[in-house]
Write a protein that holds these residues in place. Structure first.
Motif, PDB file in Angstrom:
ATOM      1  N   GLN B 146       1.252  -1.412   0.417  1.00 58.03           N
ATOM      2  CA  GLN B 146      -0.343  -0.479  -0.083  1.00 58.03           C
ATOM      3  C   GLN B 146       1.203   0.484  -0.024  1.00 58.03           C
ATOM      4  O   GLN B 146       1.844   1.429   0.476  1.00 58.03           O
ATOM      5  CB  GLN B 146      -1.139   0.034   1.099  1.00 58.03           C
ATOM      6  CG  GLN B 146      -1.808  -0.934   1.197  1.00 58.03           C
ATOM      7  CD  GLN B 146      -3.242  -1.086   2.569  1.00 58.03           C
ATOM      8  OE1 GLN B 146      -3.365   0.280   3.003  1.00 58.03           O
ATOM      9  NE2 GLN B 146      -3.055  -2.011   2.805  1.00 58.03           N
ATOM     10  N   PRO B 147       0.380   2.253  -1.099  1.00 58.96           N
ATOM     11  CA  PRO B 147       1.328   3.102  -0.516  1.00 58.96           C
ATOM     12  C   PRO B 147       0.724   4.131  -0.474  1.00 58.96           C
ATOM     13  O   PRO B 147       0.231   3.959   1.115  1.00 58.96           O
ATOM     14  CB  PRO B 147       1.392   3.788  -2.413  1.00 58.96           C
ATOM     15  CG  PRO B 147       0.700   2.743  -3.642  1.00 58.96           C
ATOM     16  CD  PRO B 147       0.088   2.071  -2.299  1.00 58.96           C
ATOM     17  N   ASP B 148       2.049   5.173   0.173  1.00 60.17           N
ATOM     18  CA  ASP B 148       0.950   6.481   1.162  1.00 60.17           C
ATOM     19  C   ASP B 148       0.110   7.231   0.722  1.00 60.17           C
ATOM     20  O   ASP B 148      -0.943   7.331   1.683  1.00 60.17           O
ATOM     21  CB  ASP B 148       2.298   7.396   1.302  1.00 60.17           C
ATOM     22  CG  ASP B 148       3.901   7.028   1.045  1.00 60.17           C
ATOM     23  OD1 ASP B 148       5.513   6.908   0.581  1.00 60.17           O
ATOM     24  OD2 ASP B 148       3.837   6.334   2.114  1.00 60.17           O
ATOM     25  N   THR B 149      -0.484   6.788  -0.193  1.00 62.12           N
ATOM     26  CA  THR B 149      -1.898   7.645  -0.702  1.00 62.12           C
ATOM     27  C   THR B 149      -2.702   6.661  -0.473  1.00 62.12           C
ATOM     28  O   THR B 149      -3.483   7.126  -0.723  1.00 62.12           O
ATOM     29  CB  THR B 149      -1.870   8.414  -1.749  1.00 62.12           C
ATOM     30  OG1 THR B 149      -1.388   7.116  -2.187  1.00 62.12           O
ATOM     31  CG2 THR B 149      -0.101   9.615  -2.316  1.00 62.12           C
ATOM     32  N   GLU B 150      -2.994   5.379  -0.081  1.00 63.33           N
ATOM     33  CA  GLU B 150      -4.346   4.582   0.159  1.00 63.33           C
ATOM     34  C   GLU B 150      -4.555   5.318   0.818  1.00 63.33           C
ATOM     35  O   GLU B 150      -5.155   5.809   1.704  1.00 63.33           O
ATOM     36  CB  GLU B 150      -3.024   3.231   1.568  1.00 63.33           C
ATOM     37  CG  GLU B 150      -4.015   2.967   1.625  1.00 63.33           C
ATOM     38  CD  GLU B 150      -4.843   1.768   0.130  1.00 63.33           C
ATOM     39  OE1 GLU B 150      -5.928   1.686   0.438  1.00 63.33           O
ATOM     40  OE2 GLU B 150      -4.523   1.532  -0.360  1.00 63.33           O
TER      41      GLU B 150
END
Lengths: 179, 258
Positions: B146-150
């Motif tokens: 999961q990227p930071d902008t999830e």
């Protein structure tokens, strides 16, 4: 590193807006195919590809900190949207509608065989983990190298190549046992 | 130099397939691995073929027009700001009163805040971690992917003293032919308009609403609770079921969302 002036920041954003706009033609199709592999619904995949560009436009000011090419960044946004889509779909308990389209004007026997083969591949693909599908989607349809894929997913190159090989081997096993 | 690791060789082969080379031509360069590679590369080709479709040109065009509209809106807004800034910075005598006004507004806010807002504003950090649904499903996505902008969903619980009430109303005469139109609402979500989209979700305490009873100025409260401060750009109401009874015939019409 010196602070950028407000004018520089605006110039960066204008430049990035121009770059983003220029990527539309090339990346819309790639994003739609990537999303299709992940979610299995062609129409929703196309909607999602369009949404990626709107999200990218809205978040351009955060792009400078990503340290990845803008094309790869678009797939990061697509990944987020796919995850959100799957989460909502899971809540709704809906089943994706199969939407295989076969071109007209071809031999019907070949068409049926081709359709069956495509269905077999899709069923096998559904048995991979989300991580494996993610890696194959990025490697097969985006033009990203394994190194770029690794960077996008915060992994090292070796683990991506290993996951890629394991996923393809599993697909092959599934397809051969299904024959 | 040929790499000695099979994963790397396979990776190189995939790269060449992506560039349009045929399997036989690729395998010619890896005779020692040909037997192992061939079935895998054929699997790669089958997979690519299964998902290679050309998106509808119409859908693509519509999406591009939406993108261009959004881009033009940003450009126009920026142009407007620039014109104002150019005028403002060209008026040296405006600065002094403007700064005074800004300071007064800031000071006024902090002086009056205890009076205007006796209760400390709710922030996202005030919510118990157990109410935050940031883990969709282990099979859907791995946390390390999961990227930071999830996008995350915060699930709210009702509170009678809450700072936010959700009311339902309907247009007058919009459903004039019906004796009753009962909708069952399963969930409501609010989407924040911050840089990182954040969904706030809650289940209505009152799930069923008869729209014929809440026309015009009439309303029905279906949820009250504490909602984090912020700007919201979207409200989604998930309607599970609609049951309408026609006045004239008494016929019932039902729609159920699965």
């Amino acid at each position: 590193m010196s602070e950028k002036s407000g004018r520089d920041v605006v110039s960066d954003r204008e430049y990035n807006e121009t770059v983003l706009s220029g990527l539309y033609e090339e990346y819309y199709d790639k994003l739609a195919r990537y999303a299709y592999l992940r979610i299995g619904n062609r129409s929703d995949a196309e909607d999602l590809a369009g949404e990626v560009f709107l999200r990218a436009l809205k978040s351009l000011k955060s792009y400078k900190d990503q340290g990845i090419p803008m094309g790869a960044w678009l797939f990061k946004i697509a990944h987020n949207l796919v995850v959100d889509y799957l989460r909502k779909k899971q809540k709704q308990k809906t089943v994706p509608i199969e939407d295989v389209q076969i071109e007209s004007g071809v031999n019907p026997t070949i068409t049926v065989e081709k359709k069956l083969e495509i269905e077999r591949v899709k069923k096998a693909m559904e048995q991979l983990t989300q991580q494996q599908r993610e890696v194959l989607g990025l490697r097969f349809f985006t033009g990203l190298t394994s190194g770029e894929t690794a960077k996008l997913l915060n992994r090292n190159d070796g683990s991506i190549r290993e996951m890629q090989r394991a996923a393809i081997e599993k697909l092959r096993r599934l397809l051969s046992t299904d024959e | 130099m040929m790499p000695d690791n099979f994963d790397m060789i396979l990776d190189e082969c995939i790269e060449r397939i992506n560039q349009g080379e045929g399997v036989d031509a690729i395998l010619d360069d890896y005779p020692d691995y040909s037997e192992q590679l061939r079935p895998l590369l054929n699997t790669v080709l089958s997979s690519k073929e299964a998902y290679s479709f050309t998106p509808s040109p119409d859908n693509k065009q519509v999406a591009k027009e939406r993108f261009n509209l959004a881009l033009n809106a940003i450009l126009q807004k920026r142009e407007g700001s620039r014109r104002w800034l150019t005028w403002f910075t060209g008026q040296p005598r405006v600065w002094a009163p403007a700064i005074v006004v800004i300071l007064l507004v800031i000071a006024g806010y902090f002086i009056l805040r205890p009076t205007l807002f006796p209760v400390e504003p709710i922030t996202e950090s005030d919510f118990d971690e157990t109410t935050v649904d940031t883990q969709p499903d282990a099979d859907v996505v791995s946390p390390d992917l999961q990227p930071d902008t999830e996008p995350a969903a915060i699930v709210l619980q009702p509170s009678p003293e809450g700072n936010f009430a959700f009311l339902i109303s309907d247009d007058v005469n919009a459903i004039g032919d019906f004796d009753s139109v009962i909708i069952t609402i399963s969930e409501i979500s609010l989407l924040k308009s911050d840089d990182i989209d954040q969904s706030i979700e809650f289940k209505p305490e009152q799930e069923e609403v008869d729209l014929t009873l809440v026309q015009g100025d009439k309303t029905q409260e279906i949820w009250r609770g504490n909602v984090p401060e912020g700007e919201y750009k979207n409200v989604t109401i998930e309607v599970e079921k609609v049951l309408g009874i026609l006045k004239e015939t008494g016929a019932a019409y039902q729609s159920v969302s699965k």
